[in-house]
Design a protein around this motif. Structure first.
Motif, PDB file in Angstrom:
ATOM      1  N   TYR A 109       1.571   3.433 -11.938  1.00 56.33           N
ATOM      2  CA  TYR A 109       1.030   2.155 -11.467  1.00 56.33           C
ATOM      3  C   TYR A 109       0.878   1.153 -12.613  1.00 56.33           C
ATOM      4  O   TYR A 109       1.154  -0.027 -12.455  1.00 56.33           O
ATOM      5  N   ARG A 127       0.839  -1.209   0.000  1.00 53.35           N
ATOM      6  CA  ARG A 127       0.000   0.000   0.000  1.00 53.35           C
ATOM      7  C   ARG A 127       0.870   1.253   0.000  1.00 53.35           C
ATOM      8  O   ARG A 127       0.577   2.231  -0.697  1.00 53.35           O
ATOM      9  N   ALA A 138      -7.111  -0.566  -6.300  1.00 52.46           N
ATOM     10  CA  ALA A 138      -6.120  -1.462  -5.703  1.00 52.46           C
ATOM     11  C   ALA A 138      -5.821  -1.058  -4.266  1.00 52.46           C
ATOM     12  O   ALA A 138      -5.746  -1.909  -3.376  1.00 52.46           O
ATOM     13  N   LEU A 139      -5.691   0.244  -4.010  1.00 50.60           N
ATOM     14  CA  LEU A 139      -5.451   0.708  -2.644  1.00 50.60           C
ATOM     15  C   LEU A 139      -6.619   0.340  -1.726  1.00 50.60           C
ATOM     16  O   LEU A 139      -6.416  -0.104  -0.596  1.00 50.60           O
ATOM     17  N   LEU A 198       2.266   1.814  -3.445  1.00 53.29           N
ATOM     18  CA  LEU A 198       1.241   2.363  -4.341  1.00 53.29           C
ATOM     19  C   LEU A 198       0.985   3.833  -4.061  1.00 53.29           C
ATOM     20  O   LEU A 198       0.706   4.610  -4.982  1.00 53.29           O
ATOM     21  N   ALA A 213       1.097  -2.972 -11.311  1.00 58.33           N
ATOM     22  CA  ALA A 213      -0.317  -3.346 -11.222  1.00 58.33           C
ATOM     23  C   ALA A 213      -0.549  -4.855 -11.278  1.00 58.33           C
ATOM     24  O   ALA A 213      -1.328  -5.407 -10.492  1.00 58.33           O
ATOM     25  N   ASP A 222      -6.634   0.337 -12.108  1.00 55.65           N
ATOM     26  CA  ASP A 222      -7.076   1.435 -11.245  1.00 55.65           C
ATOM     27  C   ASP A 222      -6.349   1.385  -9.896  1.00 55.65           C
ATOM     28  O   ASP A 222      -6.652   0.548  -9.042  1.00 55.65           O
ATOM     29  N   ARG A 223      -5.394   2.297  -9.723  1.00 50.14           N
ATOM     30  CA  ARG A 223      -4.598   2.339  -8.493  1.00 50.14           C
ATOM     31  C   ARG A 223      -5.475   2.591  -7.271  1.00 50.14           C
ATOM     32  O   ARG A 223      -5.272   1.993  -6.198  1.00 50.14           O
ATOM     33  N   ASP A 226      -1.071   7.391 -10.865  1.00 49.90           N
ATOM     34  CA  ASP A 226      -1.918   6.430 -11.576  1.00 49.90           C
ATOM     35  C   ASP A 226      -1.209   5.910 -12.823  1.00 49.90           C
ATOM     36  O   ASP A 226      -1.260   4.714 -13.121  1.00 49.90           O
TER      37      ASP A 226
END
Length: 177
Positions: free
Chosen positions: A37, A26, A89-90, A29, A49, A85-86, A34
């Motif tokens: 990533y 995390r 993902a977070l 990221l 990613a 999509d960062r 974006d």
């Protein structure tokens, strides 16, 4: 009382190790844009990613299988929103981390069957394990993927903490050396 319940410090260590690896991911990221990533630098050969999605899939498979008694790491969705999509993902990493942090000593001792594809023909074998052993496996697996993500991020100009991507045994060795 289960062995994990008898040694709460050991149980906390396993859960802590897994949540720390998720936290490092995390944090990494959070250092990326974006665009970074999903960027695949030529010299790195992969993007952050894909590795994140893969690790999240493994933690998710374990958490899903822990309740039902069967863990299948090979049955996962490739691609999808975690690879594009960062922010998603977070959010997913935060959710998985909270679920891992809630694992109890009694959960760690729960037996599970692990299904594994062992060849290109798709042969599946079933082995016995425990949630605790599998959580250690997934955390070790994740740290090795983090070790691949770190050079990708560095190739993109991101200053990543030196300890990211090292297994705990390696960090312990380096501190003694």
């Amino acid at each position: 009382m289960t062995p994990w319940e008898e040694d709460e410090e050991r149980a906390a260590g396993v859960v802590g190790y897994a949540t720390a690896q998720l936290g490092h991911t995390r944090e990494l990221l959070g250092m990326l844009s974006d665009a970074q990533y999903v960027c695949r630098p030529h010299e790195a050969g992969s993007c952050v990613a894909g590795h994140v999605r893969h690790c999240v899939d493994h933690y998710t498979a374990l958490l899903a299988g822990a309740g039902g008694g069967t863990v299948d790491y090979d049955r996962r969705k490739r691609g999808g929103v975690l690879e594009t999509d960062r922010g998603a993902a977070l959010a997913r990493l935060a959710d998985v981390s909270a679920r891992v942090a809630a694992v109890t000593p009694a959960d760690l001792d729960r037996p599970v069957d692990v299904l594994s594809v062992v060849d290109a023909a798709g042969t599946v074998v079933r082995t016995r394990s425990t949630v605790g052993r599998e959580l250690l496996f997934v955390a070790h697996h994740a740290v090795h993927h983090l070790a691949v993500m770190v050079p990708v991020a560095r190739a993109l100009g991101v200053a990543v903490p030196v300890e990211f991507g090292y297994a705990p045994a390696t960090l312990a060795y380096l501190r003694r050396a």
